[in-house]
Design an enzyme around this catalytic site. Structure first.
Site, PDB file in Angstrom:
ATOM      1  N   ARG A  63       0.806  -1.227   0.000  1.00  0.00           N
ATOM      2  CA  ARG A  63       0.000   0.000   0.000  1.00  0.00           C
ATOM      3  C   ARG A  63       0.831   1.266   0.000  1.00  0.00           C
ATOM      4  O   ARG A  63       0.343   2.320  -0.393  1.00  0.00           O
ATOM      5  CB  ARG A  63      -1.024  -0.050   1.131  1.00  0.00           C
ATOM      6  CG  ARG A  63      -2.118  -1.095   0.837  1.00  0.00           C
ATOM      7  CD  ARG A  63      -3.088  -1.289   1.977  1.00  0.00           C
ATOM      8  NE  ARG A  63      -2.464  -1.753   3.196  1.00  0.00           N
ATOM      9  CZ  ARG A  63      -2.179  -3.017   3.477  1.00  0.00           C
ATOM     10  NH1 ARG A  63      -2.483  -3.965   2.616  1.00  0.00           N
ATOM     11  NH2 ARG A  63      -1.618  -3.349   4.606  1.00  0.00           N
ATOM     12  N   GLU A 100       2.757  -8.256  13.061  1.00  0.00           N
ATOM     13  CA  GLU A 100       1.721  -8.743  13.972  1.00  0.00           C
ATOM     14  C   GLU A 100       1.097 -10.037  13.469  1.00  0.00           C
ATOM     15  O   GLU A 100       0.374 -10.703  14.195  1.00  0.00           O
ATOM     16  CB  GLU A 100       0.662  -7.659  14.232  1.00  0.00           C
ATOM     17  CG  GLU A 100      -0.001  -7.106  13.006  1.00  0.00           C
ATOM     18  CD  GLU A 100       0.725  -5.924  12.372  1.00  0.00           C
ATOM     19  OE1 GLU A 100       0.043  -5.010  11.913  1.00  0.00           O
ATOM     20  OE2 GLU A 100       1.968  -5.912  12.294  1.00  0.00           O
TER      21      GLU A 100
END
Length: 182
Positions: A63, A100
């Site tokens: 992104r 994560e």
């Protein structure tokens, strides 16, 4: 809709339990569906960096690739791509890091930077900081430095901005979310 920085948050969709249970994914896709929002994001970043002293823009897969090329064009800076493993040709440097979601690898072409270059890193968000730290490590291995790490969204509770700042890397984001915010 009259847009300002506070209303950007309303265009960032919260997607619960993606990509795994317990995670709230911050989807910036609606920003790109609003020409006004995209212009606000890009113009805000251009204004911040138009007179800044850096030599390159580093966009992070994937992104960061949405904003990085626009900024590189508008600020007349070379664009460096930090890609996921297996996506770049030529001689590469690679860095393994933890997100994560698990371990990952990021790569950059070895001849992208030289000693003395200063890179503005761009990504969509700062979470744990793993990807940005990995890119920073690659930049250092080429003898260059990070000018700043910038993102649209910061999730400060995950500690990424603090980790970067503890490494001497300034951070900037247009907005931030608490983990509990919907």
């Amino acid at each position: 809709m009259n847009l300002d920085h506070s209303s950007l948050k309303s265009l960032i969709r919260a997607v619960p339990d993606f990509p795994k249970a317990g995670v709230i994914f911050r989807d910036i896709t609606p920003l790109f569906q609003s020409p006004r929002a995209l212009r606000l994001v890009v113009d805000s970043l251009i204004q911040r960096y138009v007179d800044a002293e850096f030599t390159h823009i580093g966009a992070l897969d994937a992104r960061g690739f949405l904003i990085g090329p626009i900024l590189a064009y508008e600020l007349n800076k070379p664009l460096i791509l930090f890609r996921k493993k297996g996506k770049l040709p030529a001689e590469l440097l690679m860095e393994t890091y933890t997100t994560e979601y698990g371990d990952a690898v990021i790569e950059v072409q070895k001849d992208s930077l030289k000693a003395g270059d200063k890179v503005l890193l761009i990504d969509d968000l700062i979470a744990t900081g793993g990807t940005l730290i990995a890119a920073s490590n690659l930049i250092a291995r080429m003898g260059a430095s990070v000018y700043e790490a910038a993102a649209i969204v910061d999730l400060p509770e995950l500690g990424g901005s603090k980790r970067l700042q503890d490494m001497g890397i300034p951070t900037f984001s247009l907005t931030e979310f608490a983990l509990s915010e919907r």
